[in-house]
Design a protein around this motif. Structure first.
Motif, short mmCIF file in Angstrom:
data_model
loop_
_atom_site.label_atom_id
_atom_site.label_comp_id
_atom_site.label_asym_id
_atom_site.label_seq_id
_atom_site.Cartn_x
_atom_site.Cartn_y
_atom_site.Cartn_z
N ILE A 35 16.45 -25.71 -42.81
CA ILE A 35 15.61 -26.90 -43.02
C ILE A 35 16.45 -28.17 -42.98
CG2 ILE A 35 14.06 -28.11 -44.60
CD1 ILE A 35 13.15 -25.32 -45.58
N ILE A 36 17.55 -28.19 -43.74
CA ILE A 36 18.36 -29.41 -43.76
C ILE A 36 19.02 -29.63 -42.39
CG2 ILE A 36 20.42 -28.33 -44.78
CD1 ILE A 36 19.07 -31.93 -45.42
N GLY A 37 19.35 -28.56 -41.69
CA GLY A 37 19.90 -28.70 -40.34
C GLY A 37 18.91 -29.33 -39.39
N GLN A 38 17.67 -28.90 -39.46
CA GLN A 38 16.61 -29.47 -38.62
C GLN A 38 16.42 -30.95 -38.94
OE1 GLN A 38 14.81 -27.76 -36.25
NE2 GLN A 38 13.74 -29.62 -35.69
N GLU A 39 16.44 -31.29 -40.21
CA GLU A 39 16.25 -32.69 -40.61
C GLU A 39 17.44 -33.57 -40.20
OE1 GLU A 39 13.62 -34.40 -41.92
OE2 GLU A 39 12.51 -32.57 -41.53
N VAL A 89 25.23 -31.15 -30.64
CA VAL A 89 24.17 -30.29 -31.18
C VAL A 89 24.46 -29.98 -32.64
CG1 VAL A 89 25.33 -28.15 -30.41
CG2 VAL A 89 22.85 -28.18 -30.71
N VAL A 90 23.40 -29.72 -33.39
CA VAL A 90 23.51 -29.34 -34.80
C VAL A 90 23.24 -27.84 -34.91
CG1 VAL A 90 22.41 -29.58 -37.07
CG2 VAL A 90 22.82 -31.61 -35.65
N VAL A 91 24.10 -27.14 -35.66
CA VAL A 91 23.92 -25.71 -35.89
C VAL A 91 23.98 -25.47 -37.39
CG1 VAL A 91 24.88 -23.39 -35.52
CG2 VAL A 91 24.93 -25.08 -33.67
N SER A 92 23.12 -24.57 -37.86
CA SER A 92 23.08 -24.21 -39.28
C SER A 92 23.04 -22.71 -39.43
CB SER A 92 21.82 -24.78 -39.94
OG SER A 92 21.77 -26.16 -39.81
#
Length: 193
Positions: free
Chosen positions: A76-80, A66-69
């Motif tokens: 935004i960059i995390g979503q991308e 998973v990606v977490v920001s």
């Protein structure tokens, strides 16, 4: 994407600002990279995220669950980046000054996390976000960002893969040069005083 191409993306979007800025880290600078502006066009955000992911070793990418920001700058960059990796994206918030997962976000115990930031200067926010992921039951295995203002000097405790590093000088409150001190300070970041 090389350093000149990244800088051109910031210039073309009006995201490279000059003046006197108090950064989220508490340091002062004559330059500010407004990542929200560089990311406001979805095609540019996608291009930058693809370039960020291209700089991460395959063995790390394969391990990511998973990606977490951290909010606000990393959302935004995390979503991308998550889109490029075909993973879920979550973000941490700090309504009381401490990062937490909210809005129904939860990590599975032991989840391998890629932390994604927009800009890293001292690494304070990143280290706080990494600690929050550990409290939430996950493990940050690496961090990536658009920009490293530390020029490779920051220690996040995990492997760090920035797209580009910029050597814009930063100053402690007591060491601000007279010419910069003469300019009205702006605080564009998301961290409260």
């Amino acid at each position: 994407m090389n350093l000149d191409q990244v800088l051109e993306e910031f210039r073309n979007s009006g995201a490279l600002l000059e003046g006197h800025f108090k950064l989220s880290s508490g340091k002062h600078s004559g330059h500010y990279l407004q990542c929200a502006r560089v990311l406001m066009r979805p095609d540019r955000a996608a291009r930058l995220a693809e370039a960020v992911v291209a700089g991460i070793p395959a063995e790390i990418i394969e391990a990511v669950d998973v990606v977490v920001s951290p909010a606000m700058g990393g959302i935004i960059i995390g979503q991308e980046v998550a889109r490029v990796l075909d993973k879920d994206a979550m973000f941490l918030e700090r309504p009381d000054g401490v990062f937490h997962l909210r809005r129904g976000f939860a990590l599975e115990s032991g989840a391998k996390v890629l932390m994604v930031e927009d800009v890293v200067t001292t690494g304070l926010s990143s280290r706080e976000a990494i600690a929050a992921v550990a409290r939430e039951g996950g493990e940050v295995i690496a961090e990536c960002s658009l920009i490293d203002r530390s020029m490779g000097n920051v220690d996040l405790g995990v492997p760090f893969f920035p797209l580009a590093a910029f050597d814009f000088p930063t100053y402690d409150e007591a060491d601000i040069p007279a010419a910069l001190a003469a300019v009205t300070v702006t605080k564009p970041g998301s961290r409260k005083e």
